[in-house]
Design a protein around this motif. Structure first.
Motif, PDB file in Angstrom:
ATOM      1  N   ARG A  29      14.783 -49.824 -51.463  1.00 37.57           N
ATOM      2  CA  ARG A  29      13.326 -49.869 -51.345  1.00 37.57           C
ATOM      3  C   ARG A  29      12.803 -48.458 -51.523  1.00 37.57           C
ATOM      4  N   ILE A  30      11.955 -48.284 -52.503  1.00 32.25           N
ATOM      5  CA  ILE A  30      11.359 -46.970 -52.768  1.00 32.25           C
ATOM      6  C   ILE A  30      10.256 -46.726 -51.753  1.00 32.25           C
ATOM      7  N   LYS A  31      10.344 -45.584 -51.064  1.00 31.92           N
ATOM      8  CA  LYS A  31       9.375 -45.256 -50.019  1.00 31.92           C
ATOM      9  C   LYS A  31       8.350 -44.226 -50.474  1.00 31.92           C
ATOM     10  N   LYS A  32       8.780 -43.269 -51.299  1.00 25.21           N
ATOM     11  CA  LYS A  32       7.878 -42.186 -51.690  1.00 25.21           C
ATOM     12  C   LYS A  32       8.305 -41.648 -53.045  1.00 25.21           C
ATOM     13  N   VAL A  33       7.328 -41.314 -53.874  1.00 27.90           N
ATOM     14  CA  VAL A  33       7.589 -40.768 -55.204  1.00 27.90           C
ATOM     15  C   VAL A  33       6.765 -39.505 -55.373  1.00 27.90           C
ATOM     16  N   GLN A  34       7.408 -38.439 -55.839  1.00 26.80           N
ATOM     17  CA  GLN A  34       6.702 -37.199 -56.148  1.00 26.80           C
ATOM     18  C   GLN A  34       7.102 -36.741 -57.542  1.00 26.80           C
ATOM     19  N   VAL A  35       6.083 -36.380 -58.323  1.00 28.57           N
ATOM     20  CA  VAL A  35       6.330 -35.724 -59.601  1.00 28.57           C
ATOM     21  C   VAL A  35       6.451 -34.241 -59.273  1.00 28.57           C
ATOM     22  N   GLN A  36       7.479 -33.590 -59.800  1.00 31.85           N
ATOM     23  CA  GLN A  36       7.780 -32.196 -59.460  1.00 31.85           C
ATOM     24  C   GLN A  36       7.749 -31.357 -60.731  1.00 31.85           C
ATOM     25  N   TRP A  37       6.945 -30.287 -60.707  1.00 30.11           N
ATOM     26  CA  TRP A  37       6.882 -29.368 -61.837  1.00 30.11           C
ATOM     27  C   TRP A  37       7.387 -28.006 -61.384  1.00 30.11           C
ATOM     28  N   SER A  38       8.270 -27.412 -62.182  1.00 28.12           N
ATOM     29  CA  SER A  38       8.754 -26.070 -61.882  1.00 28.12           C
ATOM     30  C   SER A  38       8.856 -25.286 -63.181  1.00 28.12           C
ATOM     31  N   GLY A  39       8.913 -23.978 -63.048  1.00 28.78           N
ATOM     32  CA  GLY A  39       8.987 -23.100 -64.217  1.00 28.78           C
ATOM     33  C   GLY A  39       8.070 -21.915 -64.032  1.00 28.78           C
ATOM     34  N   ASP A  40       7.582 -21.378 -65.153  1.00 30.78           N
ATOM     35  CA  ASP A  40       6.677 -20.239 -65.128  1.00 30.78           C
ATOM     36  C   ASP A  40       5.430 -20.577 -64.311  1.00 30.78           C
ATOM     37  N   ALA A  41       5.093 -19.728 -63.332  1.00 32.79           N
ATOM     38  CA  ALA A  41       3.979 -20.012 -62.420  1.00 32.79           C
ATOM     39  C   ALA A  41       2.657 -20.184 -63.160  1.00 32.79           C
ATOM     40  N   ASP A  42       2.391 -19.360 -64.174  1.00 33.25           N
ATOM     41  CA  ASP A  42       1.130 -19.478 -64.924  1.00 33.25           C
ATOM     42  C   ASP A  42       1.056 -20.812 -65.658  1.00 33.25           C
ATOM     43  N   GLN A  43       2.165 -21.234 -66.245  1.00 29.58           N
ATOM     44  CA  GLN A  43       2.180 -22.503 -66.979  1.00 29.58           C
ATOM     45  C   GLN A  43       2.075 -23.699 -66.030  1.00 29.58           C
ATOM     46  N   VAL A  44       2.747 -23.623 -64.888  1.00 24.67           N
ATOM     47  CA  VAL A  44       2.649 -24.706 -63.903  1.00 24.67           C
ATOM     48  C   VAL A  44       1.207 -24.793 -63.399  1.00 24.67           C
ATOM     49  N   GLY A  45       0.595 -23.653 -63.147  1.00 25.75           N
ATOM     50  CA  GLY A  45      -0.799 -23.636 -62.716  1.00 25.75           C
ATOM     51  C   GLY A  45      -1.728 -24.247 -63.750  1.00 25.75           C
ATOM     52  N   ALA A  46      -1.519 -23.907 -65.018  1.00 29.08           N
ATOM     53  CA  ALA A  46      -2.350 -24.463 -66.089  1.00 29.08           C
ATOM     54  C   ALA A  46      -2.156 -25.973 -66.207  1.00 29.08           C
ATOM     55  N   LEU A  47      -0.939 -26.443 -66.000  1.00 28.47           N
ATOM     56  CA  LEU A  47      -0.675 -27.881 -66.070  1.00 28.47           C
ATOM     57  C   LEU A  47      -1.424 -28.618 -64.969  1.00 28.47           C
ATOM     58  N   VAL A  48      -1.332 -28.114 -63.754  1.00 30.02           N
ATOM     59  CA  VAL A  48      -1.969 -28.782 -62.618  1.00 30.02           C
ATOM     60  C   VAL A  48      -3.493 -28.659 -62.701  1.00 30.02           C
ATOM     61  N   ARG A  49      -3.978 -27.477 -62.991  1.00 31.39           N
ATOM     62  CA  ARG A  49      -5.413 -27.199 -62.997  1.00 31.39           C
ATOM     63  C   ARG A  49      -6.118 -27.785 -64.213  1.00 31.39           C
ATOM     64  N   ASP A  50      -5.563 -27.558 -65.394  1.00 32.86           N
ATOM     65  CA  ASP A  50      -6.252 -27.902 -66.642  1.00 32.86           C
ATOM     66  C   ASP A  50      -5.585 -29.021 -67.422  1.00 32.86           C
ATOM     67  N   ARG A  51      -4.460 -29.534 -66.901  1.00 27.43           N
ATOM     68  CA  ARG A  51      -3.682 -30.575 -67.584  1.00 27.43           C
ATOM     69  C   ARG A  51      -3.162 -30.107 -68.936  1.00 27.43           C
ATOM     70  N   GLU A  52      -2.860 -28.809 -69.039  1.00 27.78           N
ATOM     71  CA  GLU A  52      -2.293 -28.237 -70.261  1.00 27.78           C
ATOM     72  C   GLU A  52      -0.779 -28.156 -70.111  1.00 27.78           C
ATOM     73  N   PRO A  53      -0.032 -28.977 -70.848  1.00 30.60           N
ATOM     74  CA  PRO A  53       1.433 -28.920 -70.745  1.00 30.60           C
ATOM     75  C   PRO A  53       1.974 -27.606 -71.314  1.00 30.60           C
ATOM     76  N   GLY A  54       2.955 -27.039 -70.651  1.00 29.75           N
ATOM     77  CA  GLY A  54       3.581 -25.806 -71.108  1.00 29.75           C
ATOM     78  C   GLY A  54       4.991 -26.063 -71.600  1.00 29.75           C
ATOM     79  N   GLU A  55       5.470 -25.174 -72.428  1.00 33.93           N
ATOM     80  CA  GLU A  55       6.810 -25.320 -73.003  1.00 33.93           C
ATOM     81  C   GLU A  55       7.916 -25.113 -71.977  1.00 33.93           C
ATOM     82  N   ASP A  56       7.685 -24.229 -71.025  1.00 30.91           N
ATOM     83  CA  ASP A  56       8.731 -23.860 -70.082  1.00 30.91           C
ATOM     84  C   ASP A  56       8.606 -24.562 -68.733  1.00 30.91           C
TER      85      ASP A  56
END
Length: 191
Positions: free
Chosen positions: A118-145
């Motif tokens: 039974r699945i209780k919790k699901v999290q999408v996890q992003w890691s990598g370059d902090a600037d690119q992760v920030g842009a992905l979360v904030r602006d929905r801009e996918p980064g290469e790294d």
């Protein structure tokens, strides 16, 4: 010499067991206990967010600092090292919100390895370059790294025993690792 050999064997066995277990203990901390670098990153990430709760997380790997905030799309957890370096950003989602191919791979893994689950919790996890992760979360801009993974917390029945686990899967739903969740030891009675 026998005691030394027994100690080495014991440590090797313990490290193998600990590597397959997950233990976390979170405690609330005040913002003034958080590294400035972490505060700045979270403020830039969620400019209009009014409330971020900060936690000190102790786990088998060491100590981390985590900021959590709730948004329309779910609960964000932003994890940092004790020095303020970004580890990852996680977003709580419904399993059905994951890509269909990833859902199928994850369900296939779970059904092949557990009699019931039974699945209780699901999290999408992003890691990598902090600037690119920030842009992905904030602006929905996918980064290469940026590395995207899915952290699935579930209960699984195996060998007539039901246990809580945390599974980590890549962006395609391929299984990477599973750890048994070690329940928190409560030293007082709950009524």
């Amino acid at each position: 010499m026998k005691n030394f050999t027994a100690l080495i064997i014991g440590l090797l066995i313990c490290s193998g067991v600990c590597a397959q277990q997950k233990f976390e203990r979170e405690s609330r901390i005040k913002e003034n206990e958080v590294p400035d670098q972490a505060i700045d990153f979270v403020q830039n990430l969620f400019e209009e967010s009014t409330r971020v709760k900060w936690y000190r997380e102790e786990n088998l790997d060491g100590i981390a600092i985590e900021g959590k905030t709730k948004r329309d799309e779910g609960v964000y957890s932003v994890k940092f090292s004790a020095d303020g370096d970004l580890y990852d950003v996680e977003l709580t989602q419904d399993f059905q919100d994951l890509p269909e191919d990833a859902q199928e791979e994850i369900e296939e893994y779970l059904s092949e390895n557990y009699h019931r689950y039974r699945i209780k919790k699901v999290q999408v996890q992003w890691s990598g370059d902090a600037d690119q992760v920030g842009a992905l979360v904030r602006d929905r801009e996918p980064g290469e790294d940026i590395e995207t993974r899915y952290e699935i917390e579930f209960t699984g029945r195996k060998d007539r025993k039901t246990v809580s686990f945390e599974g980590l899967f890549d962006h395609e739903g391929e299984h990477l690792e599973t750890k048994e969740i070690v329940p928190r030891n409560i030293s007082h009675l709950l009524y």
